[in-house]
Design a protein around this motif. Structure first.
Motif, short mmCIF file in Angstrom:
data_model
loop_
_atom_site.label_atom_id
_atom_site.label_comp_id
_atom_site.label_asym_id
_atom_site.label_seq_id
_atom_site.Cartn_x
_atom_site.Cartn_y
_atom_site.Cartn_z
N SER A 159 -14.24 -9.51 -11.25
CA SER A 159 -15.21 -8.68 -11.81
C SER A 159 -15.80 -7.74 -10.74
N ALA A 160 -16.15 -8.42 -9.69
CA ALA A 160 -16.75 -7.65 -8.61
C ALA A 160 -15.76 -6.46 -7.87
N PHE A 161 -14.23 -6.96 -7.97
CA PHE A 161 -13.33 -5.85 -7.36
C PHE A 161 -13.52 -4.84 -8.60
N GLU A 162 -13.30 -5.01 -9.76
CA GLU A 162 -13.19 -4.21 -10.89
C GLU A 162 -14.54 -3.15 -10.77
N GLU A 163 -15.71 -3.71 -10.64
CA GLU A 163 -16.73 -2.97 -10.60
C GLU A 163 -16.71 -2.02 -9.18
N ALA A 164 -16.36 -2.56 -8.26
CA ALA A 164 -16.22 -1.56 -6.89
C ALA A 164 -15.37 -0.57 -7.09
N ILE A 165 -14.19 -0.93 -7.66
CA ILE A 165 -13.02 0.21 -7.94
C ILE A 165 -13.55 1.40 -8.85
N PHE A 166 -14.19 0.76 -10.09
CA PHE A 166 -14.82 1.77 -10.75
C PHE A 166 -16.02 2.62 -10.13
N LEU A 167 -16.94 1.84 -9.28
CA LEU A 167 -17.86 2.70 -8.84
C LEU A 167 -17.57 3.77 -7.78
N SER A 168 -16.18 3.49 -6.98
CA SER A 168 -15.92 4.23 -5.93
C SER A 168 -15.54 5.48 -6.53
N LYS A 169 -15.50 5.93 -7.83
CA LYS A 169 -15.45 7.25 -8.45
C LYS A 169 -16.76 7.98 -8.72
N PHE A 170 -17.57 7.16 -8.41
CA PHE A 170 -18.92 7.75 -8.35
C PHE A 170 -19.69 8.11 -7.27
N GLY A 171 -19.69 6.80 -6.20
CA GLY A 171 -20.51 6.64 -5.02
C GLY A 171 -19.74 7.58 -4.01
N SER A 172 -20.56 7.96 -2.98
CA SER A 172 -20.02 8.52 -1.60
C SER A 172 -19.33 7.53 -0.88
N LYS A 173 -19.74 6.27 -1.30
CA LYS A 173 -19.17 5.12 -0.39
C LYS A 173 -19.48 3.95 -1.12
N VAL A 174 -18.61 2.90 -1.15
CA VAL A 174 -18.94 1.66 -1.76
C VAL A 174 -18.84 0.63 -0.91
N VAL A 175 -19.77 -0.20 -0.63
CA VAL A 175 -19.63 -1.44 0.18
C VAL A 175 -19.62 -2.56 -0.45
N LEU A 176 -18.31 -3.49 -0.51
CA LEU A 176 -18.42 -4.78 -1.24
C LEU A 176 -18.68 -5.93 -0.25
N VAL A 177 -19.71 -6.53 -0.44
CA VAL A 177 -19.98 -7.67 0.36
C VAL A 177 -19.71 -9.01 -0.27
N HIS A 178 -19.19 -9.98 0.62
CA HIS A 178 -18.85 -11.31 0.31
C HIS A 178 -19.06 -12.22 1.39
N ARG A 179 -19.32 -13.60 1.03
CA ARG A 179 -19.85 -14.59 2.01
C ARG A 179 -18.37 -14.97 2.81
N ARG A 180 -17.29 -14.90 2.16
CA ARG A 180 -15.90 -15.35 2.92
C ARG A 180 -14.92 -14.27 3.13
N ASP A 181 -14.09 -14.51 4.30
CA ASP A 181 -13.22 -13.56 4.41
C ASP A 181 -12.23 -13.55 3.37
N GLU A 182 -11.84 -14.48 2.51
CA GLU A 182 -10.97 -14.83 1.38
C GLU A 182 -11.81 -14.65 0.14
#
Length: 337
Positions: A159-182
């Motif tokens: 869900s987070a990745f779907e949101e981020a990819i969708f938002l990349s069409k709107f924002g100048s930059k999208v930063v997805l933050v996650h607590r782990r490297d995996e």
């Protein structure tokens, strides 16, 4: 306990509950809606709604909910602005269900469940204060408000990745933050995110705090590296929290079948649950879409399913519905054998 037996009791409100009420009231079933103290669902906390059909200029979330409620009321829907604290659901077709509200028991031939789901919150300082003022929980709803700005997404699942990819069409930059490297997200979603030129995956970080920035449209997130403990600040225009939803099914768990995440299970494309005469609609059952319009559509389905059930299912007699006496008791016993 009242002797009246309602045709339809709708537990919950929002687009699903109010649409179910509209359809059942137009069918002359005189529904009763136990709408909760926070009636209207998640749209009561939403500002501009621009993707609900019929409102080309957009509409405020609370105004849309009021219109849906008023429309149902126009055709005879009754409302209890209170919480259902217990449901006692019958097992047999035609049985009478009981809904406990404020210490009183309401009897019903059918029940429509539309309690919805709540967004999971980060629970960090500033989150509540910035809700609908830079912090959102629905990219489909609010992405356009943050066009050409830096957008923060928090989460690591599909869900987070779907949101981020969708938002990349709107924002100048999208930063997805996650607590782990995996990530919990599927590999294909991670690969798509990495292929987006304006999307950065920032790990391993957690959000410690959210607060206002210097400009009128600037917000700031304090991020902490979960390995080193070091903190840094990230300025953003909009933040989307995508760490999941919590279906509000606690009041029926143990009676109604739910999945591992607590969403109510329905049969096929219907709104029927495992209990005869009990139907479920809206975000309470929806893992995937979680939109006002899809919730309203499933509310319509639940209303029609309830109407057809009432049409086709004989009511099971109760002791109160037949005369007292030895013969009456024998007749009652025969119906239960």
């Amino acid at each position: 306990m009242s002797d009246r037996i309602e045709n339809v009791v709708i537990v919950g409100s929002g687009p699903a509950g109010y649409t179910a009420a509209l359809y059942t009231s137009r069918a002359n079933l005189e529904p009763l809606v136990v709408e909760g103290f926070m009636w209207g669902g998640l749209l009561q906390t939403t500002t501009d709604v621009e993707n609900y059909p019929g409102f080309p200029e957009g509409i405020m979330g609370p105004e849309l909910m009021q219109k849906l409620r008023d429309q149902a009321e126009r055709f005879g829907t009754r409302f209890l602005t209170d919480e259902a604290t217990e449901l006692r659901l019958a097992d047999e077709p035609g049985g009478i269900h009981e809904v406990v509200v404020g210490g009183e028991t309401i009897k019903a031939r059918t029940v429509v469940l539309s309690m919805g789901a709540e967004h999971k919150k980060l629970g960090v300082p500033g989150e509540e204060e910035l809700a609908n003022q830079g912090v959102s929980y629905c990219a489909t709803c609010d992405a356009a408000f943050f066009r050409d700005r830096v957008i923060l997404v928090v989460g690591g699942g599909d869900s987070a990745f779907e949101e981020a990819i969708f938002l990349s069409k709107f924002g100048s930059k999208v930063v997805l933050v996650h607590r782990r490297d995996e990530f919990r997200a599927s590999k294909i979603m991670v690969d798509r995110a990495r292929a987006a030129e304006n999307l950065e995956l920032k790990t391993p970080f957690v959000v410690e705090e959210l607060h206002h920035g210097e400009g009128p449209y600037e917000r700031v997130a304090t991020l902490r590296n979960t390995v080193t403990g070091e903190t840094e600040e990230l300025a953003f225009g909009g933040a989307f929290i995508a760490i999941g939803h919590e279906p509000q099914s606690a009041v029926v768990r143990g009676q109604i079948d739910v999945d591992d995440e607590g969403y109510v299970k329905v049969q096929g494309r219907s709104t029927r649950t495992n209990k005869p005469g009990v139907f479920a609609a809206g975000d309470l059952v929806d893992h995937t879409y979680r939109q006002a319009i899809t919730a309203a559509g499933s509310g319509c389905q639940a209303a029609l399913d309830a109407e057809w059930y009432l049409r086709d299912t004989p009511e099971v007699p109760t002791p109160e519905s037949i005369p007292h006496g030895d013969l009456a008791e024998a007749q009652w016993a025969a119906t239960r054998s």
